[in-house]
Scaffold this motif. Structure first.
Motif, PDB file in Angstrom:
ATOM      1  N   GLY A 188      -7.938   0.228   0.793  1.00 55.17           N
ATOM      2  CA  GLY A 188      -6.706   0.879   1.236  1.00 55.17           C
ATOM      3  C   GLY A 188      -5.571   0.595   0.268  1.00 55.17           C
ATOM      4  N   ALA A 214      -5.406  -3.228  -0.498  1.00 51.41           N
ATOM      5  CA  ALA A 214      -6.229  -4.067   0.371  1.00 51.41           C
ATOM      6  C   ALA A 214      -7.693  -3.697   0.169  1.00 51.41           C
ATOM      7  N   ILE A 238      -0.541   4.265   4.615  1.00 48.93           N
ATOM      8  CA  ILE A 238      -1.795   3.783   4.039  1.00 48.93           C
ATOM      9  C   ILE A 238      -2.791   4.913   3.791  1.00 48.93           C
ATOM     10  N   PHE A 288      -4.695  -3.054   8.475  1.00 48.05           N
ATOM     11  CA  PHE A 288      -5.810  -2.662   7.607  1.00 48.05           C
ATOM     12  C   PHE A 288      -7.148  -3.030   8.237  1.00 48.05           C
ATOM     13  N   GLU A 320       0.608  -5.917   8.211  1.00 45.43           N
ATOM     14  CA  GLU A 320      -0.080  -4.896   7.430  1.00 45.43           C
ATOM     15  C   GLU A 320      -1.542  -5.279   7.187  1.00 45.43           C
ATOM     16  N   GLN A 321      -1.779  -6.583   6.986  1.00 45.78           N
ATOM     17  CA  GLN A 321      -3.165  -7.031   6.872  1.00 45.78           C
ATOM     18  C   GLN A 321      -3.930  -6.737   8.164  1.00 45.78           C
ATOM     19  N   PHE A 380       0.514  -5.717   1.607  1.00 48.66           N
ATOM     20  CA  PHE A 380      -0.615  -6.246   2.371  1.00 48.66           C
ATOM     21  C   PHE A 380      -0.720  -7.767   2.245  1.00 48.66           C
ATOM     22  N   LEU A 385      -6.754   5.007   3.286  1.00 48.81           N
ATOM     23  CA  LEU A 385      -7.902   4.127   3.472  1.00 48.81           C
ATOM     24  C   LEU A 385      -9.202   4.896   3.324  1.00 48.81           C
TER      25      LEU A 385
END
Length: 217
Positions: free
Chosen positions: A119, A167, A93, A208, A204-205, A198, A95
């Motif tokens: 992200g 995201a 990722i 994040f 993965e959510q 995501f 971000l």
């Protein structure tokens, strides 16, 4: 402090384009007409547009609006047109969080101010970090809803970079809610939208959100 949290589903690209591009038949009023409209508004509010303190206000207001709504005259795709491939084997990722932004509610033309967290999971190429902030500014400097702003940011990154997932989380306080109406100062609205990995993988959510909130994932 009150919070309103909204999770959005991805919007189709054509509808986004229709919402952000002015119709070809739209005739833009002249600056003189815009300044005259400000004079009318001042009179409607109950003041005298010809008094000394307000004589130059129409010019100042139009100049301010040209800056505040400058996003209508910029192409968001141009911001992401330069990418970099020298990322080695990096595929995790990317971000950028706590990006400040300000926009205006399309319902009352009153400001809403907040921060964005963006992200994405790159595929071979990344974009300069400042470009993400610039992309947010272009969309934010238009009449907006927070939901559509979230969607436009996601859609543009997803379309241009074609990552494994995008995201976005926006947090903002809306003056149309804090200064008028219910007058709930400090209430924040949170919107999120996810694509790709995501969207499909709850882990993965969660990662994040953890990175946004705590700096760890």
């Amino acid at each position: 402090m009150d919070h309103v949290i909204k999770t959005l589903t991805p919007a189709a690209r054509p509808s986004e384009a229709a919402e952000t591009t002015a119709p070809s038949t739209l005739v833009r009023p002249s600056r003189a007409e815009a300044e005259a409209a400000v004079r009318v508004l001042i009179g409607y509010l109950g003041d005298d547009p010809d008094r000394e303190g307000l004589l130059d206000t129409p010019r100042r207001v139009v100049s301010a609006y040209e800056e505040l709504f400058g996003g209508y005259h910029e192409n968001p795709a141009d911001v992401l047109d330069r990418t970099f491939s020298e990322i080695g084997t990096y595929d995790d990722i990317v971000l950028v969080r706590d990006i400040p932004f300000n926009s205006h509610c399309e319902h009352h033309m009153m400001p809403f101010v907040g921060k964005a967290h963006v992200g994405y999971l790159p595929v071979e190429r990344v974009v300069g970090l400042s470009k993400i902030a610039r992309l947010i500014d272009i969309f934010a400097r238009r009449l907006q809803t927070q939901e559509r702003l979230s969607s436009q940011i996601v859609t543009e990154i997803d379309t241009v970079l074609k990552p494994r997932g995008v995201a976005v989380m926006l947090e903002a306080e809306h003056s149309c809610m804090s200064m008028r109406g219910v007058q709930k100062v400090g209430s924040r609205t949170i919107t999120t939208q996810f694509t790709g990995v995501f969207r499909d993988d709850p882990k993965e959510q969660f990662r994040f959100v953890s990175l946004v909130r705590n700096g760890i994932g």
